[in-house]
Design a protein around this motif. Structure first.
Motif, PDB file in Angstrom:
ATOM      1  N   LEU A   1      10.264   2.730   1.129  1.00 25.19           N
ATOM      2  CA  LEU A   1       9.025   2.295   0.480  1.00 25.19           C
ATOM      3  C   LEU A   1       8.873   0.780   0.535  1.00 25.19           C
ATOM      4  O   LEU A   1       7.795   0.258   0.823  1.00 25.19           O
ATOM      5  N   GLY A   2       9.977   0.074   0.236  1.00 21.50           N
ATOM      6  CA  GLY A   2       9.913  -1.384   0.208  1.00 21.50           C
ATOM      7  C   GLY A   2       9.550  -1.976   1.551  1.00 21.50           C
ATOM      8  O   GLY A   2       8.658  -2.825   1.644  1.00 21.50           O
ATOM      9  N   LEU A   3      10.216  -1.533   2.615  1.00 20.41           N
ATOM     10  CA  LEU A   3       9.930  -2.086   3.940  1.00 20.41           C
ATOM     11  C   LEU A   3       8.559  -1.652   4.445  1.00 20.41           C
ATOM     12  O   LEU A   3       7.856  -2.430   5.100  1.00 20.41           O
ATOM     13  N   HIS A   4       8.186  -0.410   4.164  1.00 20.90           N
ATOM     14  CA  HIS A   4       6.890   0.087   4.628  1.00 20.90           C
ATOM     15  C   HIS A   4       5.752  -0.773   4.075  1.00 20.90           C
ATOM     16  O   HIS A   4       4.821  -1.127   4.811  1.00 20.90           O
ATOM     17  N   PHE A   5       5.831  -1.105   2.791  1.00 19.80           N
ATOM     18  CA  PHE A   5       4.757  -1.898   2.187  1.00 19.80           C
ATOM     19  C   PHE A   5       4.992  -3.397   2.345  1.00 19.80           C
ATOM     20  O   PHE A   5       4.060  -4.186   2.197  1.00 19.80           O
ATOM     21  N   ALA A   6       6.230  -3.807   2.635  1.00 23.43           N
ATOM     22  CA  ALA A   6       6.496  -5.227   2.871  1.00 23.43           C
ATOM     23  C   ALA A   6       5.734  -5.733   4.077  1.00 23.43           C
ATOM     24  O   ALA A   6       5.239  -6.871   4.084  1.00 23.43           O
ATOM     25  N   VAL A   7       5.621  -4.906   5.125  1.00 30.74           N
ATOM     26  CA  VAL A   7       4.929  -5.370   6.326  1.00 30.74           C
ATOM     27  C   VAL A   7       3.433  -5.543   6.061  1.00 30.74           C
ATOM     28  O   VAL A   7       2.782  -6.431   6.622  1.00 30.74           O
ATOM     29  N   TYR A   8       2.876  -4.712   5.193  1.00 35.06           N
ATOM     30  CA  TYR A   8       1.461  -4.868   4.833  1.00 35.06           C
ATOM     31  C   TYR A   8       1.273  -6.064   3.899  1.00 35.06           C
ATOM     32  O   TYR A   8       0.299  -6.817   4.033  1.00 35.06           O
ATOM     33  N   ASN A   9       2.208  -6.227   2.969  1.00 39.20           N
ATOM     34  CA  ASN A   9       2.138  -7.404   2.099  1.00 39.20           C
ATOM     35  C   ASN A   9       2.314  -8.687   2.894  1.00 39.20           C
ATOM     36  O   ASN A   9       1.731  -9.724   2.556  1.00 39.20           O
TER      37      ASN A   9
ATOM     38  N   PRO B   1      -4.670  -9.297  -6.128  1.00 42.35           N
ATOM     39  CA  PRO B   1      -5.483  -8.065  -6.071  1.00 42.35           C
ATOM     40  C   PRO B   1      -5.107  -7.151  -4.916  1.00 42.35           C
ATOM     41  O   PRO B   1      -4.972  -5.935  -5.102  1.00 42.35           O
ATOM     42  N   GLN B   2      -4.922  -7.722  -3.722  1.00 41.92           N
ATOM     43  CA  GLN B   2      -4.589  -6.890  -2.566  1.00 41.92           C
ATOM     44  C   GLN B   2      -3.195  -6.292  -2.685  1.00 41.92           C
ATOM     45  O   GLN B   2      -2.974  -5.115  -2.373  1.00 41.92           O
ATOM     46  N   VAL B   3      -2.242  -7.102  -3.160  1.00 43.90           N
ATOM     47  CA  VAL B   3      -0.888  -6.589  -3.346  1.00 43.90           C
ATOM     48  C   VAL B   3      -0.882  -5.518  -4.434  1.00 43.90           C
ATOM     49  O   VAL B   3      -0.159  -4.513  -4.341  1.00 43.90           O
ATOM     50  N   GLY B   4      -1.689  -5.709  -5.470  1.00 42.03           N
ATOM     51  CA  GLY B   4      -1.806  -4.696  -6.515  1.00 42.03           C
ATOM     52  C   GLY B   4      -2.278  -3.361  -5.970  1.00 42.03           C
ATOM     53  O   GLY B   4      -1.780  -2.296  -6.366  1.00 42.03           O
ATOM     54  N   ASN B   5      -3.219  -3.387  -5.040  1.00 38.07           N
ATOM     55  CA  ASN B   5      -3.668  -2.146  -4.408  1.00 38.07           C
ATOM     56  C   ASN B   5      -2.527  -1.468  -3.651  1.00 38.07           C
ATOM     57  O   ASN B   5      -2.410  -0.232  -3.661  1.00 38.07           O
ATOM     58  N   ASN B   6      -1.687  -2.266  -3.000  1.00 38.10           N
ATOM     59  CA  ASN B   6      -0.542  -1.696  -2.293  1.00 38.10           C
ATOM     60  C   ASN B   6       0.466  -1.086  -3.262  1.00 38.10           C
ATOM     61  O   ASN B   6       1.103  -0.071  -2.952  1.00 38.10           O
ATOM     62  N   LEU B   7       0.625  -1.702  -4.436  1.00 41.12           N
ATOM     63  CA  LEU B   7       1.550  -1.146  -5.422  1.00 41.12           C
ATOM     64  C   LEU B   7       1.054   0.203  -5.938  1.00 41.12           C
ATOM     65  O   LEU B   7       1.850   1.128  -6.161  1.00 41.12           O
ATOM     66  N   ILE B   8      -0.255   0.320  -6.119  1.00 37.90           N
ATOM     67  CA  ILE B   8      -0.820   1.605  -6.543  1.00 37.90           C
ATOM     68  C   ILE B   8      -0.603   2.655  -5.462  1.00 37.90           C
ATOM     69  O   ILE B   8      -0.243   3.808  -5.745  1.00 37.90           O
ATOM     70  N   ALA B   9      -0.813   2.261  -4.202  1.00 39.22           N
ATOM     71  CA  ALA B   9      -0.562   3.187  -3.096  1.00 39.22           C
ATOM     72  C   ALA B   9       0.911   3.571  -3.029  1.00 39.22           C
ATOM     73  O   ALA B   9       1.254   4.726  -2.745  1.00 39.22           O
ATOM     74  N   MET B  10       1.809   2.627  -3.323  1.00 37.46           N
ATOM     75  CA  MET B  10       3.235   2.917  -3.303  1.00 37.46           C
ATOM     76  C   MET B  10       3.602   3.940  -4.367  1.00 37.46           C
ATOM     77  O   MET B  10       4.416   4.842  -4.123  1.00 37.46           O
ATOM     78  N   LEU B  11       3.021   3.805  -5.548  1.00 40.20           N
ATOM     79  CA  LEU B  11       3.297   4.767  -6.617  1.00 40.20           C
ATOM     80  C   LEU B  11       2.943   6.180  -6.168  1.00 40.20           C
ATOM     81  O   LEU B  11       3.701   7.127  -6.408  1.00 40.20           O
ATOM     82  N   LYS B  12       1.820   6.320  -5.490  1.00 40.51           N
ATOM     83  CA  LYS B  12       1.415   7.649  -5.014  1.00 40.51           C
ATOM     84  C   LYS B  12       2.318   8.125  -3.882  1.00 40.51           C
ATOM     85  O   LYS B  12       2.691   9.303  -3.825  1.00 40.51           O
ATOM     86  N   ASP B  13       2.683   7.220  -2.985  1.00 35.99           N
ATOM     87  CA  ASP B  13       3.501   7.606  -1.840  1.00 35.99           C
ATOM     88  C   ASP B  13       4.944   7.881  -2.218  1.00 35.99           C
ATOM     89  O   ASP B  13       5.711   8.410  -1.390  1.00 35.99           O
ATOM     90  N   ALA B  14       5.345   7.517  -3.442  1.00 33.09           N
ATOM     91  CA  ALA B  14       6.713   7.830  -3.873  1.00 33.09           C
ATOM     92  C   ALA B  14       6.969   9.334  -3.863  1.00 33.09           C
ATOM     93  O   ALA B  14       8.119   9.767  -3.779  1.00 33.09           O
ATOM     94  N   SER B  15       5.900  10.119  -3.919  1.00 35.95           N
ATOM     95  CA  SER B  15       6.057  11.580  -3.885  1.00 35.95           C
ATOM     96  C   SER B  15       6.661  12.053  -2.568  1.00 35.95           C
ATOM     97  O   SER B  15       7.282  13.117  -2.509  1.00 35.95           O
ATOM     98  N   ILE B  16       6.497  11.261  -1.496  1.00 32.46           N
ATOM     99  CA  ILE B  16       7.026  11.666  -0.190  1.00 32.46           C
ATOM    100  C   ILE B  16       8.551  11.714  -0.206  1.00 32.46           C
ATOM    101  O   ILE B  16       9.169  12.455   0.568  1.00 32.46           O
ATOM    102  N   VAL B  17       9.174  10.942  -1.102  1.00 32.60           N
ATOM    103  CA  VAL B  17      10.638  10.919  -1.173  1.00 32.60           C
ATOM    104  C   VAL B  17      11.174  12.287  -1.603  1.00 32.60           C
ATOM    105  O   VAL B  17      12.356  12.579  -1.414  1.00 32.60           O
ATOM    106  N   SER B  18      10.321  13.144  -2.155  1.00 29.26           N
ATOM    107  CA  SER B  18      10.759  14.497  -2.512  1.00 29.26           C
ATOM    108  C   SER B  18      11.268  15.253  -1.293  1.00 29.26           C
ATOM    109  O   SER B  18      12.084  16.177  -1.418  1.00 29.26           O
ATOM    110  N   MET B  19      10.820  14.858  -0.091  1.00 32.58           N
ATOM    111  CA  MET B  19      11.265  15.519   1.138  1.00 32.58           C
ATOM    112  C   MET B  19      12.751  15.290   1.400  1.00 32.58           C
ATOM    113  O   MET B  19      13.360  15.995   2.198  1.00 32.58           O
TER     114      MET B  19
END
Length: 218
Positions: free
Chosen positions: A95-103, A147-165
């Motif tokens: 999660l950290g690296l995936h969103f780090a590149v966008y940040n 603001p833009q980084v905040g949007n990425n954090l919200i997306a990260m919270l939702k994408d945390a569900s993928i770790v269930s895999m």
């Protein structure tokens, strides 16, 4: 079949545990994504070309592939060659690296918007390049990109569900455990949706508060 939300009661501790892991994943991933994003942005702008080229390739790779594939490569791919990392750390790292590149792209743009006169002023006071970036440029870039980084954090919270895999007991995985025993998918997934909505609401309120604090300091 009638809905029966009473089936959730025995599984509330499990869902609470899943929510805790989801928050932990998001918080740790957020720290890594911000620190990594700043480091990537500074390196892309100021590092020697020999560092910039492989770093740009790394950023391109993470931007061009889905998060689920990245998690599988970190967890199963590295495990195949003898590097075994616990699922929690794979989740945080992925999660950290995936969103780090966008940040990084956001921070790079914000750094370039800082007035050149401020950089010159800091250098005239005896600051080196590293000190100028640390005390003058990067703090302003962080405030401007909130603001833009905040949007990425919200997306990260939702994408945390993928770790269930990966078999980690975050919210979705916790719900799947309950469903496998009760065969009541709607009740569990509806409960997870409500919990995610509440977590998102708390995060949005926290980001709004941080935004007001930043504006007040300008």
């Amino acid at each position: 079949m009638n809905l029966d939300f009473s089936v959730l009661m025995p599984y509330l501790p499990l869902l609470a545990q899943g929510a805790q892991w989801t928050v932990l994943l998001t918080a740790a991933g957020a720290v890594l994504s911000i620190l990594g994003g700043v480091a990537f942005a500074v390196a892309v702008l100021y590092a020697p070309r020999a560092v910039q080229l492989p770093l740009r390739s790394f950023i391109w790779l993470f931007m061009g592939t889905p998060l689920l594939l990245q998690l599988f490569l970190l967890y199963y791919g590295l495990g195949q060659i003898g590097i075994r990392i616990p699922a929690i750390w794979v989740g945080v790292t992925g999660l950290g690296l995936h969103f780090a590149v966008y940040n990084a792209d956001i921070f790079r743009t914000a750094i370039q918007t800082v007035e050149h006169g401020q950089t010159e002023g800091a250098r005239s006071l005896g600051f080196g390049r590293a000190q100028t970036l640390r005390y003058v440029v990067v703090p302003q870039a962080l405030r401007r990109s909130l603001p833009q980084v905040g949007n990425n954090l919200i997306a990260m919270l939702k994408d945390a569900s993928i770790v269930s895999m990966l078999g980690m007991t975050e919210l979705v995985y916790a719900a799947q455990q309950g469903i496998s025993e009760t065969y009541r998918p709607f009740e569990f997934y509806f409960a997870v949706a409500v919990i995610y909505y509440l977590l998102n609401l708390v995060l949005e309120l926290a980001l709004a508060w941080a935004g007001r604090k930043v504006e007040a300091q300008r």
